[in-house]
Design an enzyme around this catalytic site. Structure first.
Site, PDB file in Angstrom:
ATOM      1  N   ASP A   1      -7.104  22.556 -22.631  1.00  0.00           N
ATOM      2  CA  ASP A   1      -6.225  21.775 -22.229  1.00  0.00           C
ATOM      3  C   ASP A   1      -4.601  22.253 -23.014  1.00  0.00           C
ATOM      4  OD1 ASP A   1      -4.661  20.073 -20.590  1.00  0.00           O
ATOM      5  OD2 ASP A   1      -5.177  18.218 -21.994  1.00  0.00           O
ATOM      6  N   GLY A   2      -3.753  22.183 -22.588  1.00  0.00           N
ATOM      7  CA  GLY A   2      -2.391  22.294 -23.257  1.00  0.00           C
ATOM      8  C   GLY A   2      -1.656  23.555 -22.757  1.00  0.00           C
TER       9      GLY A   2
ATOM     10  N   ARG B   1       2.085  22.342 -22.009  1.00  0.00           N
ATOM     11  CA  ARG B   1       3.033  22.071 -22.887  1.00  0.00           C
ATOM     12  C   ARG B   1       3.314  23.270 -24.065  1.00  0.00           C
ATOM     13  NH1 ARG B   1      -1.081  17.770 -25.005  1.00  0.00           N
ATOM     14  NH2 ARG B   1      -2.144  18.714 -23.283  1.00  0.00           N
TER      15      ARG B   1
ATOM     16  N   ARG C   1       5.617  26.279 -16.790  1.00  0.00           N
ATOM     17  CA  ARG C   1       4.281  25.960 -17.143  1.00  0.00           C
ATOM     18  C   ARG C   1       3.301  26.977 -16.558  1.00  0.00           C
ATOM     19  NH1 ARG C   1       2.403  20.910 -17.599  1.00  0.00           N
ATOM     20  NH2 ARG C   1       0.238  21.369 -16.586  1.00  0.00           N
TER      21      ARG C   1
ATOM     22  N   GLU D   1      -9.169  16.654  -9.958  1.00  0.00           N
ATOM     23  CA  GLU D   1      -7.879  15.737  -9.829  1.00  0.00           C
ATOM     24  C   GLU D   1      -6.908  16.534  -9.906  1.00  0.00           C
ATOM     25  OE1 GLU D   1     -10.569  14.576 -11.901  1.00  0.00           O
ATOM     26  OE2 GLU D   1     -10.983  13.099 -10.517  1.00  0.00           O
ATOM     27  N   ASN D   2      -7.021  17.801 -10.493  1.00  0.00           N
ATOM     28  CA  ASN D   2      -5.708  18.620 -10.644  1.00  0.00           C
ATOM     29  C   ASN D   2      -5.224  19.248  -9.170  1.00  0.00           C
ATOM     30  OD1 ASN D   2      -7.272  20.504 -13.459  1.00  0.00           O
ATOM     31  ND2 ASN D   2      -5.713  18.871 -13.467  1.00  0.00           N
TER      32      ASN D   2
HETATM   33  C1  IPE Z   1      -8.430  18.596 -17.823  1.00  0.00           C
HETATM   34  O1  IPE Z   1      -7.015  18.557 -18.137  1.00  0.00           O
HETATM   35  C2  IPE Z   1      -8.727  19.498 -16.846  1.00  0.00           C
HETATM   36  C3  IPE Z   1      -8.934  20.720 -17.446  1.00  0.00           C
HETATM   37  C4  IPE Z   1      -8.479  21.289 -18.591  1.00  0.00           C
HETATM   38  C5  IPE Z   1      -8.959  21.978 -16.118  1.00  0.00           C
HETATM   39  P1  IPE Z   1      -5.939  17.521 -17.448  1.00  0.00           P
HETATM   40  O2  IPE Z   1      -4.658  18.165 -18.068  1.00  0.00           O
HETATM   41  O3  IPE Z   1      -6.277  17.769 -16.017  1.00  0.00           O
HETATM   42  O4  IPE Z   1      -6.436  16.313 -18.035  1.00  0.00           O
HETATM   43  P2  IPE Z   1      -5.506  14.887 -18.103  1.00  0.00           P
HETATM   44  O5  IPE Z   1      -4.711  14.637 -16.831  1.00  0.00           O
HETATM   45  O6  IPE Z   1      -4.730  15.224 -19.416  1.00  0.00           O
HETATM   46  O7  IPE Z   1      -6.442  13.700 -18.285  1.00  0.00           O
HETATM   47  C1  IPE Z   2      -5.024  22.678 -18.827  1.00  0.00           C
HETATM   48  O1  IPE Z   2      -3.564  22.849 -19.128  1.00  0.00           O
HETATM   49  C2  IPE Z   2      -5.172  23.923 -17.383  1.00  0.00           C
HETATM   50  C3  IPE Z   2      -5.396  23.163 -16.394  1.00  0.00           C
HETATM   51  C4  IPE Z   2      -5.561  21.573 -16.382  1.00  0.00           C
HETATM   52  C5  IPE Z   2      -5.353  23.812 -15.304  1.00  0.00           C
HETATM   53  P1  IPE Z   2      -2.586  21.905 -18.515  1.00  0.00           P
HETATM   54  O2  IPE Z   2      -1.861  22.280 -17.444  1.00  0.00           O
HETATM   55  O3  IPE Z   2      -3.155  20.521 -18.567  1.00  0.00           O
HETATM   56  O4  IPE Z   2      -1.444  21.687 -19.424  1.00  0.00           O
HETATM   57  P2  IPE Z   2      -0.823  20.302 -20.263  1.00  0.00           P
HETATM   58  O5  IPE Z   2      -1.865  19.497 -20.699  1.00  0.00           O
HETATM   59  O6  IPE Z   2       0.050  19.777 -19.198  1.00  0.00           O
HETATM   60  O7  IPE Z   2       0.014  20.863 -21.472  1.00  0.00           O
HETATM   61 MG    MG Z   3      -3.621  19.009 -19.550  1.00  0.00          MG
END
Ligand code: IPE
Ligand code: IPE
Ligand code: MG
Length: 228
Positions: free
Chosen positions: A12-13, A16, A25, A59-60
């Site tokens: 994650d991240g 950001r 992003r 959920e993505n």
């Molecule tokens: C979890 O991250 C899913 C992946 C890393 C693929 P998200 O960014 O989707 O989770 P939430 O929305 O912060 O819980």
């Molecule tokens: C994780 O990074 C990758 C996926 C969920 C596909 P994010 O896209 O959730 O990045 P943040 O959490 O918004 O920074």
């Molecule tokens: Mg995230």
């Protein structure tokens, strides 16, 4: 010292991280995808048997269409370019999640990556795509009850996407949030959980090594009492 057979990472991240450098992003997702190769190679070197990586959750799909499209493109590119790297390191590729929701060309690439690495005997890289633990458990129950009236934990496990894999020993989430976001809820029942503020594109093998060595020292009790 605890064994480490199954490491799971919530990567994650990315978004950001990109914003921090004034970028889109999607740039974070591209750099994040590159880091998958580095961490995978290092995990294999450490002797880990299964590395499960959360790449796209059920959920993505709720993200903006353009971001979902970028992630699908990256996934396709990853499958095309990484197979040779995985083979080179004797790493088997597999996926968990409901891949029937993906385009035919993406499904073909997934099958191809699995086939191409089927003979590999080192680590298995398990990429979670369109994965949600609730969806996985419901699919498993629906499948298992076709042949069993009463379910046991073993029967259910044999119908999960992770059938045949050991339970998660260590689960790491990058990005600073302390939640599971629907990842491996069944399999991580007794996993050790580590949360780091480091954003995924910056997560290094040095940090992985530090977390793993702390994990190895942890007393895992599984509800029992350890005699002194
Ligand atoms: C979890 O991250 C899913 C992946 C890393 C693929 P998200 O960014 O989707 O989770 P939430 O929305 O912060 O819980
Ligand atoms: C994780 O990074 C990758 C996926 C969920 C596909 P994010 O896209 O959730 O990045 P943040 O959490 O918004 O920074
Ligand atoms: Mg995230």
């Amino acid at each position: 010292m605890n064994d480490l057979e199954h490491l799971a990472i919530i990567m994650d991240g990315n978004g950001r991280w990109a914003k921090r450098y004034g970028k889109e992003r999607s740039y974070g997702h591209r750099v994040g995808a590159k880091n998958v190769r580095e961490i995978t190679k290092y995990a294999a070197k450490m002797g880990i048997k299964y590395l499960s990586l959360y790449a796209f959750s059920t959920e993505n799909w709720n993200r903006p269409k353009t971001e979902v499209a970028v992630l699908m493109k990256l996934l396709e590119k990853y499958l095309k370019t990484e197979v040779s790297v995985l083979k080179e390191h004797n790493i088997k590729f597999t996926v968990i999640g409901d891949i029937s929701k993906f385009s035919h060309s993406l499904q073909k690439e997934i099958h191809n990556a699995k086939e191409q690495t089927a003979h590999c005997t080192g680590m298995t890289q398990v990429v979670a795509i369109n994965y949600g633990a609730r969806d996985e458990i419901i699919r498993a129950i629906n499948e298992a009850t076709k042949t069993h009236q009463i379910l046991t934990p073993e029967i259910l496990e044999n119908h999960l996407d992770t059938a045949g894999m050991p339970p998660v020993d260590l689960l790491i989430r990058t990005g600073g949030d302390c939640r599971l976001s629907n990842f491996l809820l069944w399999q991580a029942a007794y996993a050790e959980l580590f949360f780091t503020k480091t954003l995924w594109p910056e997560f290094s093998f040095g940090e992985l090594e530090a977390i793993v060595s702390e994990y190895r020292q942890t007393e895992r009790r599984f509800g029992a009492v350890i005699s002194e």
